[in-house]
Scaffold this motif. Structure first.
Motif, PDB file in Angstrom:
ATOM      1  N   ALA A 151    -121.910  18.989  34.104  1.00 25.31           N
ATOM      2  CA  ALA A 151    -120.613  18.480  33.657  1.00 25.31           C
ATOM      3  C   ALA A 151    -120.695  16.969  33.535  1.00 25.31           C
ATOM      4  CB  ALA A 151    -119.527  18.848  34.662  1.00 25.31           C
ATOM      5  N   ASP A 152    -119.743  16.408  32.845  1.00 24.35           N
ATOM      6  CA  ASP A 152    -119.611  14.960  32.793  1.00 24.35           C
ATOM      7  C   ASP A 152    -119.017  14.535  34.143  1.00 24.35           C
ATOM      8  OD1 ASP A 152    -118.869  12.384  32.416  1.00 24.35           O
ATOM      9  OD2 ASP A 152    -117.727  12.741  30.574  1.00 24.35           O
ATOM     10  N   LEU A 153    -119.785  13.764  34.907  1.00 29.66           N
ATOM     11  CA  LEU A 153    -119.342  13.452  36.271  1.00 29.66           C
ATOM     12  C   LEU A 153    -118.114  12.542  36.312  1.00 29.66           C
ATOM     13  CD1 LEU A 153    -122.686  13.154  38.283  1.00 29.66           C
ATOM     14  CD2 LEU A 153    -121.031  15.021  38.266  1.00 29.66           C
ATOM     15  N   THR A 154    -117.783  11.904  35.207  1.00 29.96           N
ATOM     16  CA  THR A 154    -116.567  11.073  35.217  1.00 29.96           C
ATOM     17  C   THR A 154    -115.328  11.957  35.446  1.00 29.96           C
ATOM     18  OG1 THR A 154    -116.361  11.171  32.810  1.00 29.96           O
ATOM     19  CG2 THR A 154    -117.542   9.274  33.735  1.00 29.96           C
ATOM     20  N   LEU A 155    -115.479  13.254  35.191  1.00 34.19           N
ATOM     21  CA  LEU A 155    -114.379  14.196  35.479  1.00 34.19           C
ATOM     22  C   LEU A 155    -113.992  14.161  36.945  1.00 34.19           C
ATOM     23  CD1 LEU A 155    -115.394  17.558  33.728  1.00 34.19           C
ATOM     24  CD2 LEU A 155    -113.264  16.281  33.361  1.00 34.19           C
ATOM     25  N   TYR A 156    -114.975  13.886  37.794  1.00 33.32           N
ATOM     26  CA  TYR A 156    -114.745  13.949  39.244  1.00 33.32           C
ATOM     27  C   TYR A 156    -114.749  12.570  39.888  1.00 33.32           C
ATOM     28  CZ  TYR A 156    -116.300  18.543  37.816  1.00 33.32           C
ATOM     29  OH  TYR A 156    -116.443  19.718  37.136  1.00 33.32           O
ATOM     30  N   CYS A 157    -114.692  11.552  39.067  1.00 34.96           N
ATOM     31  CA  CYS A 157    -114.882  10.211  39.605  1.00 34.96           C
ATOM     32  C   CYS A 157    -114.038   9.191  38.862  1.00 34.96           C
ATOM     33  CB  CYS A 157    -116.368   9.847  39.458  1.00 34.96           C
ATOM     34  SG  CYS A 157    -116.772   8.329  40.275  1.00 34.96           S
ATOM     35  N   GLU A 158    -113.159   8.545  39.590  1.00 37.94           N
ATOM     36  CA  GLU A 158    -112.391   7.460  38.992  1.00 37.94           C
ATOM     37  C   GLU A 158    -113.234   6.188  39.012  1.00 37.94           C
ATOM     38  OE1 GLU A 158    -108.019   6.851  39.778  1.00 37.94           O
ATOM     39  OE2 GLU A 158    -108.614   8.067  41.506  1.00 37.94           O
TER      40      GLU A 158
END
Ligand SMILES: [Zn+2]
Length: 309
Positions: free
Chosen positions: A97-104
């Motif tokens: 997944a695109d880790l920006t989904l889980y990271c601000e």
């Protein structure tokens, strides 16, 4: 968020790897620093000492400045509002997944809450400060202390994995004959490692040498892709699936991610499974943890060597 669990978990649960884990990562890294990087690290840490009034969680003061610095980020996470920087909640069952989904992105605190960010952004942010020779020495020393700690946390599989259980904090588990029930996160931070080294009568510095020797042949392989932070996080995530959760009996089901998951409910649900640690689980997990500590140490050395090459 995880800090709130102090009541449920043993004190070490909120600290990422426990004292030994972080110190071992730092000591292994130290052994693989170039002479120039090693001297520069000591110069920076010695010239910008930690606040002597700071209460340290790890009471066994380490002679090695990197090992001593390795647990600082946990000591200041409440006052610096950087608790969210120690982990990334990639849900179990997600493989790509695109880790920006889980990271601000890293940012400033709003309304006195934890500063936004996750371990991925935090490592990039602090590495940027450390590499910036125009940044002030206090800021660079702080960035170095964060990096030494975060590269360690990145390799704790439950800092990169969540199952609506705050990285295993809401999964009660009996650890051998420990009088109080522990939880999955805490045993991976501390208990498994302590039992592993206690059985061999190894103190921290000897344990670091022992782990380093056991895995030295893997160093090249583990560092061949350079500082690929995302890959490191996915690797930990896979270990969580395969070992941390995967070897538990009975199985803990993979849950549909729920951002409003309630720890008390989750604790009741997983508590009904009556999980306990077997000798087999201890051995398999101990090996996985030692490998993660070695990886973290080698990779931390690689990152620091690149700063002072
Ligand atoms: Zn941490």
């Amino acid at each position: 968020m995880r800090g709130l669990l102090l009541i449920l978990a043993s004190a070490s649960a909120c600290f990422g790897w426990g004292c030994e884990g972080h110190q071992i990562v730092a000591l292994i890294a130290r052994a693989h620093l170039s002479p120039g990087a090693s001297a520069a690290v000591d110069d920076l840490l010695a010239s910008q000492p930690m606040d002597p009034a700071l209460s340290r969680y790890c009471k066994d003061k380490q002679a090695d400045l990197m090992a001593d610095a390795s647990t600082w980020a946990d000591d200041v996470k409440r006052t610096e509002l950087t608790g969210a920087w120690h982990y990334i909640d990639i849900p179990r069952g997600i493989h790509n997944a695109d880790l920006t989904l889980y990271c601000e992105p890293v940012g400033e605190s709003r309304d006195g809450k934890d500063r936004p960010g996750c371990i991925l952004d935090a490592v990039e942010y602090e590495l940027g400060i450390l590499k910036d020779k125009t940044a002030s020495p206090p800021n660079r020393a702080q960035a170095l202390r964060y990096l030494i700690h975060f590269v360690g946390d990145m390799h704790q599989p439950l800092h990169t994995t969540n199952n609506n259980d705050r990285g295993g904090n809401c999964v009660p588990i009996q650890f051998f004959d420990k009088p109080r029930k522990s939880n999955l996160h805490a045993i991976w931070d501390t208990d498994i490692l302590q039992r592993d080294f206690a059985s061999r009568k190894l103190a921290t510095a000897d344990a670091a040498r022992d782990v380093d020797q056991s895995f030295e042949n893997e160093l090249e392989h583990w560092c061949k892709d350079g500082a690929d932070f995302e890959q490191w996080l996915w690797e930990g995530h896979r270990i969580a699936e395969k070992a941390t959760y995967g070897k538990l009996r009975p199985h803990v089901p993979v849950e549909v991610p729920d951002p409003s998951a309630d720890c008390a409910l989750e604790t009741t649900k997983t508590g009904a499974l009556h999980l306990s640690v077997t000798e087999k689980y201890q051995d398999q997990s101990g090996q996985a943890i030692e490998a993660q500590l070695a990886k973290a140490g080698y990779r931390l050395a690689m990152v620091l060597n690149s700063v002072w090459n």
